[in-house]
Structures are given as structure tokens and as C-alpha cells.
Design a protein around this motif. Structure first.
Motif, short mmCIF file in Angstrom:
data_model
loop_
_atom_site.label_atom_id
_atom_site.label_comp_id
_atom_site.label_asym_id
_atom_site.label_seq_id
_atom_site.Cartn_x
_atom_site.Cartn_y
_atom_site.Cartn_z
N LYS A 102 -11.79 -1.31 4.28
CA LYS A 102 -11.52 0.09 3.93
C LYS A 102 -12.00 0.43 2.53
O LYS A 102 -12.48 1.54 2.28
CB LYS A 102 -10.03 0.38 4.08
CG LYS A 102 -9.54 0.32 5.52
CD LYS A 102 -8.05 0.54 5.61
CE LYS A 102 -7.58 0.46 7.07
NZ LYS A 102 -6.10 0.63 7.18
N LEU A 103 -11.90 -0.52 1.62
CA LEU A 103 -12.37 -0.26 0.25
C LEU A 103 -13.90 -0.23 0.19
O LEU A 103 -14.48 0.60 -0.51
CB LEU A 103 -11.82 -1.31 -0.71
CG LEU A 103 -10.30 -1.36 -0.85
CD1 LEU A 103 -9.90 -2.35 -1.94
CD2 LEU A 103 -9.73 0.03 -1.17
N GLU A 137 -6.02 -5.06 -4.68
CA GLU A 137 -6.36 -4.42 -3.41
C GLU A 137 -5.36 -3.35 -2.99
O GLU A 137 -5.73 -2.24 -2.59
CB GLU A 137 -6.47 -5.48 -2.31
CG GLU A 137 -6.90 -4.91 -0.96
CD GLU A 137 -6.99 -5.97 0.13
OE1 GLU A 137 -7.09 -5.60 1.31
OE2 GLU A 137 -6.96 -7.17 -0.21
N SER A 166 -11.83 -4.96 0.68
CA SER A 166 -11.40 -4.98 2.08
C SER A 166 -12.38 -4.08 2.82
O SER A 166 -13.20 -3.39 2.19
CB SER A 166 -9.97 -4.46 2.23
OG SER A 166 -9.91 -3.06 1.95
N PHE A 192 -6.25 0.67 -2.74
CA PHE A 192 -6.21 1.43 -1.49
C PHE A 192 -5.17 2.55 -1.57
O PHE A 192 -5.42 3.66 -1.09
CB PHE A 192 -5.90 0.51 -0.31
CG PHE A 192 -6.04 1.20 1.03
CD1 PHE A 192 -7.18 1.95 1.32
CD2 PHE A 192 -5.05 1.10 1.99
CE1 PHE A 192 -7.32 2.59 2.55
CE2 PHE A 192 -5.18 1.74 3.22
CZ PHE A 192 -6.31 2.48 3.51
N THR A 201 0.83 -1.20 0.00
CA THR A 201 0.00 0.00 0.00
C THR A 201 0.87 1.25 0.00
O THR A 201 0.55 2.24 -0.68
CB THR A 201 -0.91 0.01 1.25
OG1 THR A 201 -1.81 -1.10 1.17
CG2 THR A 201 -1.72 1.29 1.33
#
Length: 335
Positions: free
Chosen positions: A281-282, A252, A279, A256, A223
């Protein structure tokens, strides 16, 4: 009979697919450690685990070494008492360092500079056990991640090129079929994401008034690296002043990283954004309107059809060489 266990799996310590996967990984590492044998997890990520699974991880992997993809995973595992190191590259694209680096690493752990050492360097590591099984006349069904070989009964997975095309078509529609779009690619050497990227690019090129402003930047395996690359990409394309109408990220970590960069540039929700995978957060990003859509695979279906395909083969039925498990587009409207 065996000298140890090296477990390779991105979602090694996550509930993302199923408790069974994490339990299997923890169990295999724990058995090896209990027998005082090599016990290494490679390319691992850690995230939400059920309390019982997290407790198992801390208990049975305390004598293992887990080499993680990112710092967030290290933090989770350290809190459980699991020894970790940072620095894997699951796309297997590391540029080799000089011989002196390896010599120093060996000396640091007691090598005398003379004794012969056997070193295993994993190149196409998932292909080896398949070749051995085929040679022993054991049928193999491969699922999720492809091999650089077709020496198997069937490959069960998402048609990533079709999934990428789905993302491209949706993004083109979201920006009114005109404007500038950019792609933040994942990493060279990763077949699945490369196919998603190609499908997306092919879809965008079919729209005459949509310009592919950039498609040669790679976010990398973490990330942090994806965020840094996304930030510089948005800056170069003048996203803050309207230079970018839409973006696509193929997995992913890049999704992010791009989400964080869009938020920092104050254009989240203004620039249309299609990502890949999910996820917590997504999903939150979709609910907030900062991500317009996520293309999702169906891990349950992948596992189910893999087992069904092998069962049919063992029963003497003809099975397809490639089985597409499909993908779906998730938006705020259909969540």
C-alpha cells in the motif's frame, strides 16, 4: 527440557523479509503445540505469505495463540484457523492496570484465589537470552533491534538517526526549504523510531526557514491509532487550508495512518510526505504521488552482515561494535 515457546516478532507471518523467517516462527510454534506445550506468538503481524507458507501456518499454528498488533492481522490469521487475540504493545509501554484486573483474568480461567501463581511480565525481553548466553561464554551478535545493553559482540542494523536525517533533508528540499512541517511519532519507548525522529528533527532545525510546527504527537502501534492521531494532527494544524507543507512518519504503521489521513483531508499529493518502511500500500502511494519518498532499510544486508560479523568473530578477527547497514531513499523517480 523447555516448557513452551513464546515467539516475539513483528513480521511473524509476512513475506516482507523472507519466507525463512515466517517458516522459523511457524515451525517453533508448531513444535511446541505438537508437544502440548505453551505455544504463543506475541506482537505479531500477518500479511502476504506464499501459498505454501500460509498453508503451513494454518496447519501447524491451529493450536497456538497469536496475540496480534492489529485487527487486519487477526482477520488474516482467523481465515487460516489460527486462534488470535488483539492487544500487544511491542514498544513495551503499556501502563499497568490495577491488581483487580489481573485477579479477574486469573479467576476467569479457573484460579481459586489462593493457589500461588507464577506470572512472567516481559520487560526488556530480548535482553534476557543475551545475558544468559554471555554468562555461558556464548558470543552474541544482535541485529535489527537494539538492546538496553551493550553486552554483545556487535550490533548490526540501520543507523536510524542517519536515516531520519536523510528523510529531513529530503523533505526540506521538497518544500523549497521553507514552510511548516509536522512529525507523527511512533510510540514512546521504541528506540529505533525515536532515533529516526531525532535525526529528522535535527535535520529540519538546520533549515532556518522551515518551521517544526508539531513533533509531540504519537501515532501508536496500530494503523487505526495512527490514522486517528494523524487526522486530529492535520486538523489542528489546518492542513486543509495550507497550514502544513510537509509531514514525516517514522515507521510503516504511522506512514500508512498518515497516508489515510492525508487522503481523507483531500491534501494527499499537495502536502509533501516522507515515510519510513514499505508495504504494498505504501509503494502504491509513492506511485500515485501521495507519498514523496520512503526511507527503506536493507533487511537482506542486515541478515547477511550479521552472519558475516559472527563468522569473522569466530575466526578470531576483530569486528566493529556497531555495523551500519545503511538506508536508501525511494521516490517515484527511482523506483
Amino acid at each position: 527440557k523447555h516448557h513452551g515457546v513464546v515467539a516475539c516478532e513483528g513480521s511473524m507471518f509476512k513475506w516482507k523479509f523472507a519466507n525463512a523467517l515466517a517458516t522459523m516462527m511457524i515451525g517453533s510454534l508448531g513444535i511446541a503445540a505438537a508437544e502440548n506445550k505453551l505455544s504463543v506468538g506475541y506482537g505479531a503481524e500477518a500479511g502476504h505469505m506464499d501459498p505454501l507458507v500460509a498453508k503451513m501456518c494454518g496447519r501447524y499454528c491451529s493450536k497456538s495463540l497469536v496475540i496480534t498488533r492489529n485487527e487486519e492481522s487477526r482477520k488474516i490469521l482467523r481465515e487460516l484457523g489460527v486462534p488470535t487475540e488483539l492487544g500487544t504493545d511491542t514498544a513495551w509501554t503499556f501502563e499497568p492496570l490495577g491488581a483487580e484486573y489481573g485477579q479477574k483474568a486469573l479467576r476467569d480461567v479457573g484460579w481459586d484465589g489462593k493457589t500461588a501463581v507464577l506470572v512472567v511480565c516481559p520487560i526488556n525481553p530480548f535482553e534476557w537470552p543475551v545475558k544468559a548466553s554471555v554468562a555461558a561464554k556464548i558470543p552474541v551478535v544482535v541485529f535489527d533491534s537494539d538492546l538496553k545493553s551493550d553486552d554483545y559482540v556487535s550490533f548490526v542494523a540501520t543507523d536510524n538517526q542517519a536515516a531520519g536525517k536523510m528523510a529531513g533533508e529530503h523533505l526540506a528540499k521538497s518544500i523549497g526549504d521553507k514552510g511548516n512541517v509536522v512529525v507523527l511519532r511512533y510510540q514512546e519507548g521504541s528506540a529505533s523510531t525515536a532515533n529516526r525522529e531525532q535525526g529528522f528533527v535535527d535535520a529540519i532545525k538546520a533549515h532556518a526557514n522551515v518551521k517544526l510546527a508539531s513533533d509531540n504527537q504519537y501515532g501508536g502501534a496500530t494503523t487505526e491509532s495512527a490514522f486517528a492521531k494523524a487526522e486530529s494532527l492535520l486538523s489542528a494544524q489546518k492542513a486543509a487550508s495550507g497550514g502544513v507543507d510537509g509531514v514525516f512518519a517514522p515507521n510503516e504503521s504511522t506512514t500508512f495512518g498518515m497516508l489515510l489521513a492525508l487522503r481523507k483531508a483531500n491534501v494527499a499529493g499537495k502536502v509533501k510526505f516522507v515515510g519510513f518502511d514499505s508495504s504494498e500500500k505504501l509503494v502504491a502511494g509513492v506511485r500515485e504521488g501521495h507519498i514523496d519518498a520512503l526511507v527503506l532499510q536493507d533487511p537482506f544486508k542486515i541478515g547477511y552482515l550479521a552472519v558475516k560479523t559472527m563468522t569473522n568473530h569466530l575466526r578470531g578477527q576483530t569486528v566493529d561494535k556497531r555495523v551500519d547497514t545503511g538506508a536508501k531513499l525511494v521516490t517515484k523517480a527511482n523506483m
